[in-house]
Design a protein around this motif. Structure first.
Motif, mmCIF file in Angstrom:
data_model
loop_
_atom_site.group_PDB
_atom_site.id
_atom_site.type_symbol
_atom_site.label_atom_id
_atom_site.label_comp_id
_atom_site.label_asym_id
_atom_site.label_seq_id
_atom_site.Cartn_x
_atom_site.Cartn_y
_atom_site.Cartn_z
ATOM 1 N N CYS B 592 0.850 -1.195 0.000
ATOM 2 C CA CYS B 592 0.000 0.000 0.000
ATOM 3 C C CYS B 592 0.882 1.241 0.000
ATOM 4 N N VAL B 593 0.542 2.179 -0.862
ATOM 5 C CA VAL B 593 1.325 3.404 -0.931
ATOM 6 C C VAL B 593 0.637 4.567 -0.230
ATOM 7 N N GLY B 594 -0.467 4.256 0.389
ATOM 8 C CA GLY B 594 -1.131 5.300 1.159
ATOM 9 C C GLY B 594 -1.751 6.401 0.327
ATOM 10 N N CYS B 595 -2.291 6.049 -0.838
ATOM 11 C CA CYS B 595 -2.921 7.086 -1.659
ATOM 12 C C CYS B 595 -4.325 7.403 -1.136
ATOM 13 N N PHE B 596 -4.882 6.473 -0.409
ATOM 14 C CA PHE B 596 -6.197 6.630 0.219
ATOM 15 C C PHE B 596 -7.322 6.930 -0.762
ATOM 16 N N CYS B 598 -8.848 4.554 -1.928
ATOM 17 C CA CYS B 598 -9.811 3.539 -1.526
ATOM 18 C C CYS B 598 -10.767 4.070 -0.474
ATOM 19 N N ALA B 624 -3.172 2.183 4.463
ATOM 20 C CA ALA B 624 -4.597 2.010 4.726
ATOM 21 C C ALA B 624 -4.798 0.839 5.672
ATOM 22 N N CYS B 641 -7.928 -0.571 -5.951
ATOM 23 C CA CYS B 641 -6.526 -0.387 -5.566
ATOM 24 C C CYS B 641 -5.601 -0.811 -6.700
ATOM 25 N N SER B 643 -2.288 -0.977 -6.788
ATOM 26 C CA SER B 643 -1.137 -1.827 -6.471
ATOM 27 C C SER B 643 -1.574 -3.147 -5.854
ATOM 28 N N ILE B 646 -5.094 -4.278 -1.397
ATOM 29 C CA ILE B 646 -6.214 -4.756 -0.581
ATOM 30 C C ILE B 646 -6.744 -6.035 -1.204
HETATM 31 S S1 SF4 Z 1 -5.932 2.303 -2.795
HETATM 32 FE FE1 SF4 Z 1 -4.464 0.695 -2.347
HETATM 33 S S2 SF4 Z 1 -2.500 1.742 -2.266
HETATM 34 FE FE2 SF4 Z 1 -4.067 3.306 -2.112
HETATM 35 S S3 SF4 Z 1 -4.331 3.564 0.116
HETATM 36 FE FE3 SF4 Z 1 -5.856 2.102 -0.566
HETATM 37 S S4 SF4 Z 1 -4.874 0.123 -0.200
HETATM 38 FE FE4 SF4 Z 1 -3.281 1.651 -0.181
#
Ligand code: SF4
Ligand SMILES: Cc1cc2nc3c(=O)[nH]c(=O)nc-3n(C[C@H](O)[C@H](O)[C@H](O)COP(=O)(O)OP(=O)(O)OC[C@H]3O[C@@H](n4cnc5c(N)ncnc54)[C@H](O)[C@@H]3O)c2cc1C
Ligand SMILES: Cc1cc2nc3c(=O)[nH]c(=O)nc-3n(C[C@H](O)[C@H](O)[C@H](O)COP(=O)(O)OP(=O)(O)OC[C@H]3O[C@@H](n4cnc5c(N)ncnc54)[C@H](O)[C@@H]3O)c2cc1C
Ligand code: SF4
Ligand code: SF4
Ligand code: SF4
Ligand code: SF4
Ligand code: SF4
Lengths: 343, 667, 148, 279, 267
Positions: B592-596, B598, B624, B641, B643, B646
């Motif tokens: 997870c790159v923390g783009c949020f 999602c 996340a 997502c 990458s 999830i």
């Molecule tokens: S969309 Fe994927 S990469 Fe981005 S925050 Fe959510 S889990 Fe992480």
């Protein structure tokens, strides 16, 4: 340079020669003009689009002997049985690579050395055996070229089976370098004449930028040198440089298909990719781009000459032309030469 | 190492009539990983289930595929059976060869082949199933009811009477909501306050209910069963413990001209006031905006007169934090007021009033003590015009919906008027009469037939004043759109019911969804009308949509049952098919790159931020985190997502990929 | 030669279309056996890559189906899915993928007959289009020598 | 075969599967082709590429001793794509194997010496090969000490063999688990391998030390061995770097000029000291 | 651009930032990205029409030392990239100073990201007729022609991933191409592998692509892959009124929806 004796291949004879080669079952790759650019492509006939004055193509002909994707074998399996079907090596194509510059012709040496190193790679060696290299001396060069710095000359015939040099009249001075070259000649003797001339006079003059052996010495003990980081800051870690390079050999092995049938494939990879050396544990011996840049340079200019007695760079300059952020290899090598040697 | 058992059911002849079950069993036994494949007449029968159990034990099965009817039918049955044999129930899958195969195709090889393919697909899936444990969450058995209108009151009392603690938060100084303002109520015409006040008192006195009036919810954290709520208790400038509610202060306060909210501006109140005599709690608050002391720094008359010295000028807002397991939203509604109807002169002419004002005028406790007198000069209006659909069903005004209650209360108003002003005439402009409800149509007919209300179907285009009369200009659509002009003494607009003013802000604080009109959105319009999308938060009353009292109360009781149902468990058990964000070895920790991105797709706000910290507390990465207690397992985040960070248990990437592969591979 | 029997994969949501297809069965409405169903919790879960994978593995057609708008068991999964498909379909079309091979539909739990109809018209449509040779050709491309 | 295809694996039948620890399994593999079996030989320390059709190849050392004929064994931990697929295989199924590759432990040169084996976690497999090899030639060596540690009791691999070694009078076995990893009936040591080693203080005199384990364990063990008087040329270990081909072509595993696949995986501590930090 | 050098010197000498990401003179007449960390290096900074690299790509490559303040020379595409990255929580405003360069080559000093957002929204954000024409050309082809066209283009790709590496929005630490359980995208660069890769790339950038064209510029084989993301950007702008790089707060087009999104193909 002194005048020497050459075979002469008249421009007008080319169509006939190409027809003969095609008729004998050979696949011909030649530099073909496409707008501004010239790239190698398969041709069956001679045409005026075949460019004998190009400087350099984006891609080399490495792929003819080390394809970007190569099927190693097919497999079939069920609950209790598995079988492997190797390709028919005798059906591998007989290629004539027409009009490669000396750097490209020479590039088969390091490829060969790698794929022969203790273990023979049957795929490569079979392809190589079936390949005839028709070299072409360079009449032009650009600022990216640095073959003379890596001990290759724009006229050298090393690596070619036949060497061509275009003279003023637009005809070719021909040197038969190897047996394979002789075969081609024998096949179409009638198309060749004799001439004596000085080929050096038709050849472009590529300035020498650094001394290869000095460089090699300089790289000894350079592992921790600070310049790797400084040089690689801009590198974005793509594989462009390795993929256009005629000598880069890094590859990946992959299975494609399902459990019951599919194939194992060998495909290009690049030491510049971040995950190239990543362990499954998450540890990565070459974690940063500077470590990967160092690997690229050291591999070509230190490890290869050390381990397989051949340098991994032919001075074609492709990587520098292809790099999106202008990581110019010769510029960087010169900088390394200028570094005070750390004793 | 996969050891899968395949159990092919004939379902009597339901399956075997068109599918060669024996062949299915035989062919599927060749799938790698399948150690046993058998067919049987009735898998769901006791002997059938026993057979599965025996094979699980004997063959040490790691997965079971039952090829039979729809999983929607018997999945629980077979999963239970597997569980009883010691195999995690989630390692059992059903291949639907009845509804999706034998019943819809003819008897032939193709049908049998399809059944085989379906089984194969599920075998590949089940090979990749992971044992899952139902998710357990503890439940805090206290409910928070926000809003003290009739709906909130009903919910609170129902829950409290079931023996659970309730906290009620009301933003006004008193509970009661709109119902306390009403005079009499349709369709029975019983006195609103008479029926409401006892319930208000019950709330105040109930041992299980803690009431915070003049208070609002500040923030909400947590999830179903485990919410943490911050409540802001606005300063009342009063020590409630000392105050006896004698009301002396309110009579002595020198600031006398503040329009009373309760009376809809038809009377005045002081700066220290109790909104209405029956208020609960019956203790005053100081309106800081108007109090001379707060404005000018002197006065303190109330402090001086208070016999118990209960006034506290230095009191400040207080934030209290409570833990609750469920919330009931009962913040009610509001109606459109001035400025919205310039064409009707509303706000300009004193005698153009809204429905609530009329309620106050008609109310025995109102400013006119129940006599119908018009605001401008206190005269008894002889001709009165009611406008239904004032603003409602009017896309031009941005309110395309029907406010639902207006038809009824307008009829009520007409009746009340006729009861009090026998010689008066009531005209009612309407678009359609909507009187669906028990005794409702009878009620409107009574207005027309018994009380002689004059219903005119049509819209009013303009109201203006002429010679002290209000000229109502409209069109009668039943009379070929003939223009009608009525000289009225008073006009009552049944203005559109709208969401209560702070609804949007509150919804955002609580992470519940709301519709385009800012009414809170129910989880499902038909099947889950009292739940919100956020598990553990329920809806009662007019905050979901304008409603009348019976409907509000019914929904309130519904919400109460949902809460009590939730509270009947010490722990919540949830379907473990929830999303998870992957974790990998350091230094990556997670892909997870923390783009949020999602976060905003999740319909349930289940996705939170998680900080990965080093031993010394430094934040290494923010990723996340899916709260398994909140996630409902839709998987919308999973497909978003990029990458592939999830995944959703029970429908993992590996599983569905393998299914696609298996389904097509040998077709 | 036999008539071409297309391979069609259906990705459906658990709550509406899967249940709808159950109803087709309960009502004993017959339909073409070419379609095989894979169950998902919600259309929102369906990754566009699965569609590509299905083609790569040899599907000639694909059905994707879920709850009607506003009826999603998870309230908005299908709305998200719809947007994604709008974009994905544009992409496929731009690349020359035959988007007529993908049926997108809303089939509720009550629409058993409709499910049969969707399946049958999809299968008929794909029979007319023939096997998806273009895609197959790409997949089966010999990984042989080329110049790059 | 005159011109063998180096990428073509031998087909091996899984003869036996042993569950060693959570996520760790040992496969005993037999050649499906008798000819292959007859020609095949390897030495302790070497590795191979094991493959599952459709998933790919993965590198493990040969965990059985070359002195045991007719089969090879590998022990692997389920971590990724290939290893998970392998873990899903049953007895009787076929997998691929190519090898052996890499250098070996110079067992012949150790004649007449004491042997000290130090291993941690899943790193016992490369060691197990040497241990059995040497045990099968037991008379060639003097003292035989094994120090083996894992995170928890459950994580110890080759439990049955540990028992066998424990019972042998000619082997001194010290097992240990990390603090907290013990069970109530655990009789071995509790503590990290380096600490336990320091406490046991085996003599460095005429002794060869063979160390395999996670990088962190190795890092702390070497200094202790040096402190105990071991020469860096008498300390052996193995290195692991990601590799694809196993024969020096794919470009991943080199540490500077040194290719782990060809010059390794066995290194002396002395050799290790010469290597740049790239492993 | 003396002003730029001046500003760079100032920023570095009073330690407002520790690194400046800008451009310098490269080899063979090219300009290239440069990293300036001391005032005396600032003189090598240049800015002219050759300075086309989208420098935002360096802001998410964790190569730049942490906890240092970085200034970045931002042409218009860079600004848009920064806004998109910030909206995806990839940038910490406190550590990034943005030195904007306007279309007429003037320096714009931005106070904060919101300031950039404001500036962007004052600019013309519509697609140029040239861009539109490129897309229209492909749209005008028949399905078969489009398929052939792209098959042809993709078959040349050798998966060097320069397109990915050069794109500021492709910042995933583990790209989908590196994901092997399951193997979503075939690793080898054969037709299928390339096709899957390019659809994935395009879909992942759908509506996130800010249109800098860096991907196809980086591609050594000149694949016109920027057209894929451009097509989607246009479409998403048209259908959902969303354009990347315009807003710090508006939800990304594909992580939100409107109940009345109009489509014509769902039955
Ligand atoms: S969309 Fe994927 S990469 Fe981005 S925050 Fe959510 S889990 Fe992480
Ligand atoms: C003119 C008129 C006449 C009507 N006549 C009838 C009738 O005759 N018969 C009938 O059945 N119905 C009638 N109704 C409808 C009736 O008023 C409603 O059905 C009823 O009031 C709904 O109750 P409620 O509790 O949902 O909302 P409300 O009565 O609106 O109560 C909501 C309560 O929540 C409080 N609140 C709001 N926001 C917050 C917050 N953020 N925090 C804390 N507290 C908050 C409010 O202060 C209020 O006390 C009439 C309505 C009108 C306008
Ligand atoms: C000499 C040597 C000996 C070893 N001996 C043993 C042993 O005895 N026992 C043991 O358990 N282990 C051993 N290992 C380690 C073992 O090789 C790895 O743990 C194993 O290969 C990982 O298996 P995998 O293929 O399942 O993992 P995966 O990581 O899933 O690898 C699958 C393939 O995908 C590729 N891949 C993996 N990660 C990525 C990524 N991030 N991006 C792109 N592609 C990726 C790789 O090319 C890999 O081949 C040894 C390693 C070496 C070098
Ligand atoms: S040097 Fe250039 S081409 Fe090579 S990886 Fe770095 S950025 Fe890419
Ligand atoms: S390293 Fe660069 S210059 Fe050297 S051969 Fe390769 S591409 Fe040519
Ligand atoms: S699966 Fe659905 S409910 Fe669960 S976190 Fe993802 S989007 Fe939210
Ligand atoms: S940069 Fe070009 S060749 Fe490289 S992966 Fe991208 S499209 Fe393919
Ligand atoms: S292609 Fe997709 S997964 Fe890969 S880096 Fe770009 S956005 Fe991330």
């Amino acid at each position: 340079m002194a005048t020497e004796n050459y075979k002469l291949l008249k421009k007008e004879s080319l169509p006939a020669l190409f027809d003969k080669l095609t008729a004998s079952g050979k696949t011909i790759y030649a530099p073909v003009k496409n707008g501004e650019k010239t790239e190698f492509d398969v041709v069956t006939k001679y045409s005026n689009d075949i460019n004998d004055e190009y400087i350099q193509t984006v891609q080399s002909l490495k792929g003819t002997v080390f394809p970007k994707v190569e099927k190693l074998f097919d497999y079939k399996s069920d609950k209790t049985d598995t079988s492997i079907q190797e390709p028919d090596f005798s059906k591998f194509p007989q290629n004539v690579l027409w009009g490669l510059h000396p750097c490209d012709a020479a590039a088969f040496r390091p490829l060969d050395a790698t794929f022969r190193w203790d273990y023979d790679d049957k795929y490569f060696l079979t392809r190589m055996k079936l390949t005839t290299v028709v070299g072409l001396s360079c009449s032009k060069h650009d600022d990216y070229c640095f073959c003379t710095s890596v001990d290759i000359s724009p006229a050298s015939s090393d690596g070619s089976d036949i060497m061509l040099t275009k003279n003023k009249a637009g005809d070719y001075l021909v040197e038969i370098v190897t047996e394979k070259g002789q075969e081609v000649y024998d096949m179409a003797k009638e198309l060749f004449g004799e001439i004596s001339d000085d080929k050096e006079s038709y050849i472009t003059d590529v300035p020498k930028k650094f001394d290869l052996n000095e460089l090699n010495k300089n790289l000894d003990g350079s592992f921790e040198a600070p310049y790797w980081l400084a040089q690689s800051m801009r590198c974005i870690g793509c594989g462009a440089c390795a993929y256009v390079c005629p000598t880069c050999t890094c590859f990946d092995l992959q299975d494609e298909g399902a459990a019951n049938k599919g194939s194992r494939i060998k495909c290009w990879d690049s030491c510049g990719f971040g995950h190239f050396t990543l362990h499954t544990s998450g540890h990565n011996p070459r974690e940063t781009q500077s470590q990967r840049w160092r690997q690229r340079i050291l591999h070509k200019f230190s490890y290869m000459p050390d381990r397989i007695k051949v340098f991994g760079c032919m001075g074609c300059g492709r990587c520098s032309r292809a790099c999106p952020v202008d990581m110019n290899i010769s510029e960087n090598l010169i900088k390394i030469m200028e570094e005070p040697k750390n004793e | 190492m996969a050891r899968i058992g395949v159990f092919v059911c004939h379902c009597g002849e339901n399956i075997s009539a068109t599918v060669d079950c024996g062949k299915v069993a035989q062919v599927t036994s060749d799938i790698p990983g399948v150690v046993v494949s058998v067919d049987y007449k009735y898998m769901c029968s006791d002997p059938g289930q026993t057979m599965i159990k025996e094979y699980i034990e004997k063959e040490k099965l790691t997965g079971v595929v039952v090829a039979a009817c729809s999983p929607r039918m018997h999945e629980p049955t077979f999963r239970r059976a597997c569980g009883e044999a010691g195999l995690n129930p989630f390692l059992c899958e059903m291949a639907n060869v009845r509804e999706h195969c034998s019943w819809v195709h003819d008897k032939n090889d193709v049908t049998t082949d399809k059944a085989i393919d379906i089984v194969r697909t599920l075998v590949e899936k089940v090979k990749r199933n992971e044992p899952l444990m139902p998710i357990k969450v503890p439940v805090t058995k206290t409910a928070l009811v926000i809003g003290g209108g009739v709906a909130g009151i009903q919910s609170a009392l129902d829950i409290a009477n079931c023996g659970h603690k309730v906290i009620m938060v009301e933003k006004e100084p008193s509970i009661g909501g709109h119902m306390s303002q009403l005079s009499e109520t349709f369709p029975t015409l019983d006195c609103s306050q008479c029926i409401l006040t006892p319930r208000m008192v019950e709330v105040a006195q109930h041992p299980n209910i803690t009431l915070y009036t003049y208070a609002e919810v500040e923030s909400l954290d947590g999830f179903i069963g485990n919410f943490k709520v911050k409540i802001r208790k606005k300063a009342k400038s009063l020590d409630e413990k000392l105050c006896t509610g004698c009301g002396l202060c309110c009579t002595k306060c020198p600031v006398k001209n503040i329009p009373s909210e309760f009376d809809q501006g038809l009377s005045n109140r002081r700066a220290i006031y109790v909104p209405f005599p029956q208020a609960v709690p019956n203790k005053p608050v100081i309106d800081k905006e108007h109090c001379t002391y707060y404005i000018k720094g002197k006065c303190k008359v109330c402090e001086i007169v208070c016999p118990t010295k209960a006034i506290r000028f230095d009191q400040e807002d207080e934030i209290i934090e409570v833990e609750v397991g469920a919330l009931v939203l009962a913040t009610g509604f509001d109606i459109k007021r001035a400025n919205f109807f310039p064409e009707y002169g509303y706000g300009k002419y004193k005698d153009v009033i809204d429905g609530l004002q009329f309620e106050r005028i008609a109310s025995a406790s109102g400013p006119t003590l129940g006599e119908i007198r018009r605001p401008s000069d206190g005269q008894i209006p002889k001709k009165i015009v009611f406008l239904a659909c004032a603003g409602s069903r009017d896309p031009a005004k941005g309110i395309e919906y029907c406010s639902k209650i207006c038809c009824m209360y307008t009829a009520k108003h007409a009746i009340l008027y006729k009861h009090k002003v026998h010689d008066g005439t009531a005209y009612i402009f309407y678009m359609d009469i909507r009187a669906a409800g028990k005794n409702y149509d009878e009620f409107t007919r009574r207005a027309i037939e018994e009380d002689g209300a004059k219903y005119i179907r049509g819209r009013v285009s303009r109201i203006y004043e002429r010679d002290g009369k209000l000229i109502v200009v409209g069109a009668d659509t039943l009379m070929n759109a003939k223009t009608v002009e009525i000289e009225a003494d008073m006009v009552v607009l049944a203005t559109a019911g709208v969401a209560s003013p702070g609804a949007e802000e509150l919804a955002q604080k609580l992470h519940v969804s709301y519709d385009q009109h800012k009414f809170f959105a129910e989880a499902h319009p038909k099947l889950r009308p009292v739940e919100t999308n956020t598990a553990g938060i329920f809806l009662a009353g007019a905050c979901q949509n304008v409603k009348d009292i019976p409907e509000s109360v019914a929904q309130a009781s519904g919400a109460a049952v949902k809460v009590c149902g939730l509270f009947s468990n010490d722990e919540l058990t949830r379907d473990p098919s929830v999303a998870v964000v992957n974790r990998t070895a350091p230094p990556l920790f997670s892909t997870c790159v923390g783009c949020f991105l999602c976060q905003s797709v999740c319909p349930y706000q289940a996705i939170e931020k998680e900080e990965i910290k080093s031993r010394d507390g430094k934040i290494l990465k923010t990723i996340a985190f899916v709260n398994p207690s909140v996630c409902q397992g839709c998987g919308t985040c999973v497909a978003l997502c990029r990458s592939k960070s999830i995944d959703i248990l029970g429908y993992t990437h590996k599983q569905v990929y393998a299914e696609v592969d298996a389904l097509l591979n040998t077709l | 030669m036999n008539e071409f029997e297309p391979k069609v994969v259906a990705f459906v949501c658990n709550w509406c279309t899967y249940a709808g297809a159950d109803l087709t069965g309960t009502s004993r409405i017959k339909y073409a056996p070419n379609v095989k169903i894979i169950r998902f919790p919600c259309t929102g879960r369906i990754d566009f890559m699965l569609i590509l994978k299905a083609f790569a593995k040899g599907a000639d057609g694909i059905i994707i189906s879920g709850c009607h708008p506003n009826d999603c068991h998870y309230t908005s999964g299908n709305f998200h899915a719809k947007r994604r498909w709008m974009v994905f379909r544009t992409m496929l079309d731009f690349l020359g993928v035959d988007v007529n091979r993908i049926t997108f539909s809303w089939v509720s739990a009550a629409e058993g007959a409709r499910w049969a109809e969707i399946v049958n018209t999809t299968v008929d449509g794909i029979k007319k289009l023939g096997p998806y040779d273009n895609y197959r050709k790409m997949v089966n491309e010999e990984t042989e020598v080329n110049n790059g | 075969m005159s011109n063998p295809n180096i990428y073509k694996p031998y087909l091996m039948k899984i003869d036996k599967v042993t569950e060693e620890a959570p996520f760790v399994k040992t496969f005993r593999l037999k050649f499906t082709n008798e000819e292959d079996a007859a020609k095949f030989n390897f030495k302790a320390g070497q590795f191979g590429e094991y493959s599952v059709a459709g998933e790919g190849e993965s590198t493990f050392c040969v965990a059985s001793s070359p002195t045991r004929d007719g089969y090879i064994e590998c022990t692997f931990r389920e971590t990724g794509r290939v290893t998970s697929a392998l873990a899903g295989k049953e007895e009787g199924e076929i997998i691929g194997f190519r090898g052996p590759y890499g250098n070996t432990f110079p067992i012949d040169e150790w004649k007449g010496k004491n042997l000290l084996f130090i291993a941690g976690g899943i790193a016992l497999p490369p060691m197990r090969c040497v241990i059995w090899n040497c045990l099968d030639l037991r008379e060639n060596f003097k003292d035989f000490t094994i120090v083996y540690g894992a995170k928890t009791v459950n994580d110890l691999v080759y439990k049955h063999e540990l028992k066998e070694w424990e019972e042998r009078p000619d082997v001194k076995l010290i097992t240990t688990v990390d603090p907290g990893g013990e069970t109530p009936d655990w009789k071995g040591e509790i503590g990290f391998v380096p600490t336990v080693l320091e406490k046991a203080a085996p003599s460095a005199d005429n002794t060869i030390a063979i160390v395999c384990g996670p990088p962190i364990m190795i890092k702390y063990t070497f200094p202790i061995l040096e402190k105990l008087g071991f020469k860096d040329t008498d300390i052996f270990t193995t290195l692991e770097n990601r590799m694809k081909c196993g024969f020096g072509k794919c470009g991943r595993c080199n540490v500077g000029k040194v290719y782990i696949c060809k010059d390794g995986p066995v290194f002396t501590y002395a050799a290790l000291k010469q290597l740049p930090a790239e492993y | 651009m003396d002003k730029l050098k001046q500003l760079a010197k100032e920023l570095l000498s009073n330690n407002q930032v520790q690194i400046i990401v800008g451009y310098e003179e490269g080899t063979v007449g090219k300009a290239r990205p440069a990293f300036i960390s001391s005032p005396d290096q600032a003189d090598t900074l240049i800015y002219d029409e050759r300075c086309i690299h989208n420098l935002a790509v360096y802001l998410t490559q964790h190569k730049l030392p942490g906890n240092t303040k970085i200034a970045v020379i931002a042409s218009f595409p860079v600004m848009k990239s920064i806004i998109t990255l910030a909206s995806e929580k990839q940038l910490d405003e406190n550590f990034i100073k943005v030195i904007g360069i306007s279309k007429d080559n003037n320096i714009i000093e931005f106070k904060d990201f919101a300031d950039i957002e404001r500036y962007i929204n004052q600019q013309d954000l519509s697609f140029t007729p040239e861009e539109q024409a490129l897309i229209d050309k492909i749209d005008a082809m028949s399905m078969e022609e489009r398929w052939e066209y792209w098959q042809n283009e993709f078959s040349r790709c050798f998966k060097c991933y320069a397109c990915r590496s050069a794109c500021p929005m492709c910042y995933c630490t583990l790209c989908i191409t590196d994901f092997n359980q399951p193997q979503w995208v075939s690793v080898p660069s054969h037709k299928l592998g390339n096709f899957e890769w390019h659809i994935n790339r395009a879909m992942h950038l759908a509506g996130r692509c800010i249109g800098c064209d860096e991907c196809s510029r980086a591609c050594p084989l000149d694949l016109p892959i920027n057209l894929l993301t451009k097509k989607l950007s246009m479409d998403i702008q048209k259908q959902f009124g969303y354009s990347a790089g315009q807003s710090l707060t508006e939800p990304y087009a594909l992580s939100t929806y409107k109940p009345d999104d109009k489509e014509t193909f769902i039955r």
